[in-house]
Design an enzyme around this catalytic site. Structure first.
Site, mmCIF file in Angstrom:
data_model
loop_
_atom_site.group_PDB
_atom_site.id
_atom_site.type_symbol
_atom_site.label_atom_id
_atom_site.label_comp_id
_atom_site.label_asym_id
_atom_site.label_seq_id
_atom_site.Cartn_x
_atom_site.Cartn_y
_atom_site.Cartn_z
ATOM 1 N N GLU A 55 45.091 42.328 23.605
ATOM 2 C CA GLU A 55 44.335 41.312 24.359
ATOM 3 C C GLU A 55 43.442 40.453 23.468
ATOM 4 O O GLU A 55 42.484 39.845 23.939
ATOM 5 C CB GLU A 55 43.477 42.013 25.414
ATOM 6 N N SER A 83 44.550 45.233 30.653
ATOM 7 C CA SER A 83 45.112 43.937 31.012
ATOM 8 C C SER A 83 46.529 43.957 31.556
ATOM 9 O O SER A 83 47.308 43.049 31.299
ATOM 10 C CB SER A 83 45.068 43.025 29.790
ATOM 11 N N TYR A 128 47.214 35.605 33.191
ATOM 12 C CA TYR A 128 46.731 34.655 32.187
ATOM 13 C C TYR A 128 47.460 33.315 32.147
ATOM 14 O O TYR A 128 47.250 32.529 31.248
ATOM 15 C CB TYR A 128 46.758 35.311 30.793
ATOM 16 N N ARG A 146 34.246 45.925 36.574
ATOM 17 C CA ARG A 146 35.042 45.284 37.623
ATOM 18 C C ARG A 146 36.061 46.311 38.079
ATOM 19 O O ARG A 146 36.770 46.901 37.270
ATOM 20 C CB ARG A 146 35.739 44.027 37.090
ATOM 21 N N ASP A 163 39.252 47.594 40.539
ATOM 22 C CA ASP A 163 40.433 47.081 41.241
ATOM 23 C C ASP A 163 40.863 47.989 42.384
ATOM 24 O O ASP A 163 40.860 49.216 42.245
ATOM 25 C CB ASP A 163 41.595 46.926 40.247
ATOM 26 N N GLU A 198 41.452 51.318 39.282
ATOM 27 C CA GLU A 198 40.858 51.537 37.955
ATOM 28 C C GLU A 198 39.558 50.768 37.793
ATOM 29 O O GLU A 198 39.205 49.928 38.618
ATOM 30 C CB GLU A 198 41.837 51.181 36.845
ATOM 31 N N ASN A 212 37.329 48.468 34.995
ATOM 32 C CA ASN A 212 37.306 47.709 33.736
ATOM 33 C C ASN A 212 35.862 47.640 33.265
ATOM 34 O O ASN A 212 35.012 47.103 33.978
ATOM 35 C CB ASN A 212 37.807 46.283 33.966
ATOM 36 N N GLY A 237 37.045 40.307 31.803
ATOM 37 C CA GLY A 237 37.102 38.958 31.232
ATOM 38 C C GLY A 237 35.813 38.198 31.454
ATOM 39 O O GLY A 237 35.185 38.310 32.511
#
Length: 304
Positions: A18, A139, A205, A244, A246, A259, A261, A265
């Site tokens: 990433e 990612s 992305y 963050r 999910d 999961e 993060n 980003g």
């Protein structure tokens, strides 16, 4: 040490898959931090031998994936006596390891799909529809939905290119949601709607491949219950400074946590800044908040 850091170094790049995204995150965060009044230097990281400028009071981590989110850079900075933003090394290691994260979810009663950690095809006991992902990778790299038994071998082989083990979990059909957590505050729920397929690396992305709705169009009680689950998941893995988280929301209204993060980003169009903006927190204010919360956390850890 002063009460508040003023001289920051933004660490970006890194050796993971990433790297490109991280360079963008780092550049955007550095600009926002300057706007917020900090003195900022930018450090492009290639490996463990990166150099942080003399006099840096805090490292702002914008390193996604391996090395940045798995505890490695946190260990290096701790050894050098440089405070940094976000989760500490131990929490980073848990969050980056999908099986360890799942274990924490189960211990703390956070609903998560049934899953197993495998290293070969022979070890898979769950039957499709399944979702396969490398156990420690970020990612959406190497992730595959497997809807038919004949697709299992290729999906697993690809996931295992990115890690020595893969997490195979029950495929949950539903809406993709994510919740940013900042300190003790759950931000509005965002719905992620890929125009084709699922939210993989390409959809994530490539401009125009995915629509985002913030706040997500959900009944209030469902949105509140998902925010509550996000806080529970955040605490379950050891309370990172910000994260963050999910989710997949089934038609029945049941949400499953996938999961966490710990360095999401950080470009102005990324999901965490989007959610913060929805409650009136600008991008520079968000970056300042991360600095302040992280500084307080590092001071707290030092006094333990």
């Amino acid at each position: 040490m002063s009460d508040h850091p003023h001289r920051l170094a933004v660490l970006k790049g890194g050796p993971s898959a990433e790297r490109e995204v991280s360079l963008r995150s780092g550049a955007a965060a550095a600009e926002a931090l300057r706007e917020a009044g900090y003195e900022v230097s930018e450090v492009t990281v290639d490996d463990a031998n990166f150099v942080v400028p003399q006099g840096t009071e805090l490292a702002f981590l914008a390193l996604h994936g391996t090395f940045g989110e798995d505890g490695q850079v946190q260990d290096i900075l701790t050894a050098r006596g440089i405070p940094y933003t976000g989760a500490n090394a131990e929490v980073s290691r848990i969050a980056f390891n999908k099986e360890k994260t799942k274990e924490k979810f189960r211990q703390h009663g956070v609903p998560t799909p049934e899953g197993q950690l495998v290293r070969s095809l022979q070890e898979v006991t769950l039957s499709p529809p399944l979702f396969i992902k490398p156990n420690a990778q970020g990612s959406s790299v190497g992730t595959h939905p497997v809807l038919k038994p004949e697709d299992l071998a290729t999906g697993l082989a690809d996931a295992l290119k990115f890690d020595s083990a893969a997490l195979v979990e029950r495929f949950i059909q539903g809406r993709e949601l994510t919740v940013g957590v900042l300190g003790a505050q759950a931000l509005p729920v965002i719905e992620i709607h890929p125009l084709d397929g699922f939210y993989d690396y390409t959809n994530k992305y490539t401009k125009g491949r995915t629509e985002y709705f913030c706040p997500a169009p959900l009944p209030e009680e469902i949105a509140l219950s998902i925010q509550k689950e996000a806080m529970a998941a955040h605490r379950a893995i050891g309370n990172p400074v910000y994260s963050r988280i999910d989710f997949i929301l089934e038609k029945s209204g049941k949400a499953y946590c996938l999961e966490v993060n710990t360095i999401p980003g950080m470009t102005a169009t990324s999901l965490l800044p989007k959610a913060a903006a929805a409650v009136g927190i600008s991008f520079p204010q968000l970056c300042r908040r991360i600095v302040e919360l992280s500084w307080a956390r590092r001071q707290e850890e030092k006094s333990l």
